[in-house]
Design a protein around this motif. Structure first.
Motif, short mmCIF file in Angstrom:
data_model
loop_
_atom_site.label_atom_id
_atom_site.label_comp_id
_atom_site.label_asym_id
_atom_site.label_seq_id
_atom_site.Cartn_x
_atom_site.Cartn_y
_atom_site.Cartn_z
N TRP A 99 0.93 -1.14 0.00
CA TRP A 99 -0.11 -0.05 -0.01
C TRP A 99 0.78 1.34 0.05
N LEU A 100 1.83 1.32 0.82
CA LEU A 100 2.80 2.59 0.80
C LEU A 100 3.52 2.61 -0.42
N ALA A 101 3.88 1.54 -1.08
CA ALA A 101 4.42 1.82 -2.50
C ALA A 101 3.62 2.16 -3.55
N ASN A 102 2.33 1.75 -3.45
CA ASN A 102 1.36 2.42 -4.35
C ASN A 102 0.88 3.89 -4.04
N MET A 104 3.22 5.91 -3.00
CA MET A 104 4.47 6.81 -3.41
C MET A 104 4.23 6.73 -4.92
N THR A 105 3.85 5.61 -5.80
CA THR A 105 3.72 5.75 -7.09
C THR A 105 2.72 6.64 -7.46
N PHE A 106 1.62 6.81 -6.87
CA PHE A 106 0.41 7.74 -7.14
C PHE A 106 0.90 9.05 -7.06
N VAL A 107 1.78 9.67 -6.03
CA VAL A 107 2.10 10.83 -5.61
C VAL A 107 3.26 11.12 -6.85
N GLY A 108 4.03 10.27 -7.22
CA GLY A 108 4.74 10.70 -8.60
C GLY A 108 6.22 10.59 -8.34
N PHE A 109 6.80 10.01 -6.98
CA PHE A 109 7.99 10.06 -6.88
C PHE A 109 8.77 8.88 -7.61
N GLY A 110 8.12 7.88 -8.03
CA GLY A 110 8.59 6.91 -9.15
C GLY A 110 8.11 5.65 -8.72
N ALA A 111 8.66 4.47 -9.40
CA ALA A 111 8.23 3.49 -8.95
C ALA A 111 8.16 3.01 -7.38
N GLY A 112 7.08 2.89 -6.74
CA GLY A 112 7.07 2.77 -5.23
C GLY A 112 7.78 1.59 -4.82
N LYS A 338 14.73 12.59 -11.27
CA LYS A 338 14.04 13.17 -12.53
C LYS A 338 12.50 13.72 -12.03
N ASN A 339 11.95 12.64 -11.35
CA ASN A 339 10.47 12.83 -11.25
C ASN A 339 10.41 14.02 -10.23
N ILE A 340 11.33 14.18 -9.21
CA ILE A 340 10.86 15.35 -8.40
C ILE A 340 11.33 16.68 -9.02
#
Length: 358
Positions: A99-102, A104-112, A338-340
């Protein structure tokens, strides 16, 4: 014990199974391209995660129930209740991390999932540094050996950064809007197969070692001896790991790099490789190029993943940062950077637009 003992690894293993299925089957790949297919594959992935957690929890429960401390059983609860509580605890911990990984992926930091793995690697670094410092104080490790280890690790970081951003440029001629042609080029990544071959190789070896350890009483003596020799830094481990990395690397090359498709892509974009004819000649050239790039990439991955373990084994310093970990950390950190920066630029443009409208 921690409820996060398994971390996100069962989910990663399930993801790798789905990834291999997509590489091996065009039907699965086409199914994954649709929105409904992505949802179905994610459900299958989570069911596989539950199954993997179940098998690992049963093995772990059996081991814990068989152990004791000073004649007292290690587990305070035995029997069916212990098996169920262990399974539910580890399953809960795994899916909290998923869930935490998803998120972080949703926020846009990269692959959670990659970020979780990177954070897990980084979390072990302070204890490793304290252990090395205590070994130096006790005289079991020298300053020279520690300096050599740090130098090898820094060299590995530099090699990954350089190689992962390197490319092979091919001179081409590109059609322009005036009916002529102008010099151009097309770039192919120096590592076209990514970081999956050493990960696959490590998983195969770890599965063999785990299975042989769980059923050591039923295994022949030869299998047990081979299992005992497959430890990081031993010649047997390095040879088997290298062979598996090359096998998986060329297997991925056959599914990820298609010379005919690449040649058609160049033709559709109006590009022609200099001194080569369009069609079969370009396709043969790209086939040889992909073979060479894959061979060089496999050599790079083998060197990266085996040299740190060899240094650790021969120096006798317990610094658990292998080449695969370095590769994951550098690739994930570069993508996160790159994402940040992309998010920061997007916010800056948004503020400028809002100020202009006002």
């Amino acid at each position: 014990m921690s409820v996060f003992s398994l971390s996100i690894m069962p989910y990663i293993t399930a993801s790798i199974v789905i990834f291999v299925a997509q590489l091996m089957s065009d039907r699965v790949k086409e199914f994954a391209a649709s929105e409904n297919g992505k949802i179905k594959l994610e459900q299958i992935k989570r069911l596989l995660t539950v199954f993997l957690v179940f098998t690992q929890s049963m093995t772990l429960s059996s081991i814990l129930l068989s152990q004791n401390v000073n004649g007292e059983p290690l587990a305070t609860v035995d029997g069916f209740t212990f098996y169920v509580s262990t399974f539910l605890s580890l399953l809960t911990g795994t899916f909290i991390v998923v869930w935490l990984a998803n998120i972080m992926t949703f926020v846009g930091f990269g692959a959670g999932t990659s970020l979780i793995i990177m954070f897990g690697i980084l979390s072990s670094m302070p204890s490793n540094f304290f252990t090395i410092a205590s070994m130096v104080d006790a005289g079991s490790a020298t300053v020279v050996s520690v300096a050599a280890l740090i130098a090898i690790i820094l060299f590995s970081f530099v090699m990954v950064i350089y190689f992962e951003n390197a490319g092979r440029r091919i001179a081409t001629l590109k059609n322009d809007k005036y009916g002529g042609s102008r010099p151009s080029y097309v770039t192919f990544k120096a590592n076209p197969i990514g970081m999956m071959p050493p990960i696959f190789a490590a998983i195969v070896i770890s599965m063999f070692v785990t299975t042989a350890s769980a059923f050591s009483s039923l295994m022949p003596d030869l299998i047990v001896q081979v299992k005992n020799r497959l430890v990081g830094g031993t010649p047997e481990f390095i040879v088997l790991f290298s062979i598996l990395t090359f096998c998986f690397g060329f297997a991925l090359k056959g599914t990820m790099l298609n010379p005919k498709k690449a040649a058609n892509g160049l033709m559709m974009s109006g590009q022609v490789i200099r001194s080569l004819r369009v069609g079969a000649e370009t396709e043969r050239y790209l086939g040889r190029l992909f073979q060479a790039l894959t061979f060089i990439a496999c050599c790079y991955l083998v060197i990266l993943c085996t040299i740190p373990e060899m240094i650790n084994a021969y120096l006798g310093i317990p610094f658990y940062l292998g080449g695969t970990s370095i590769l994951i950390m550098v690739s994930t950190a570069s993508e996160m950077r790159k994402n940040i920066f992309g998010m920061m630029e997007g916010n800056a443009y948004k503020k400028v637009g809002q100020a202009f409208l006002k």
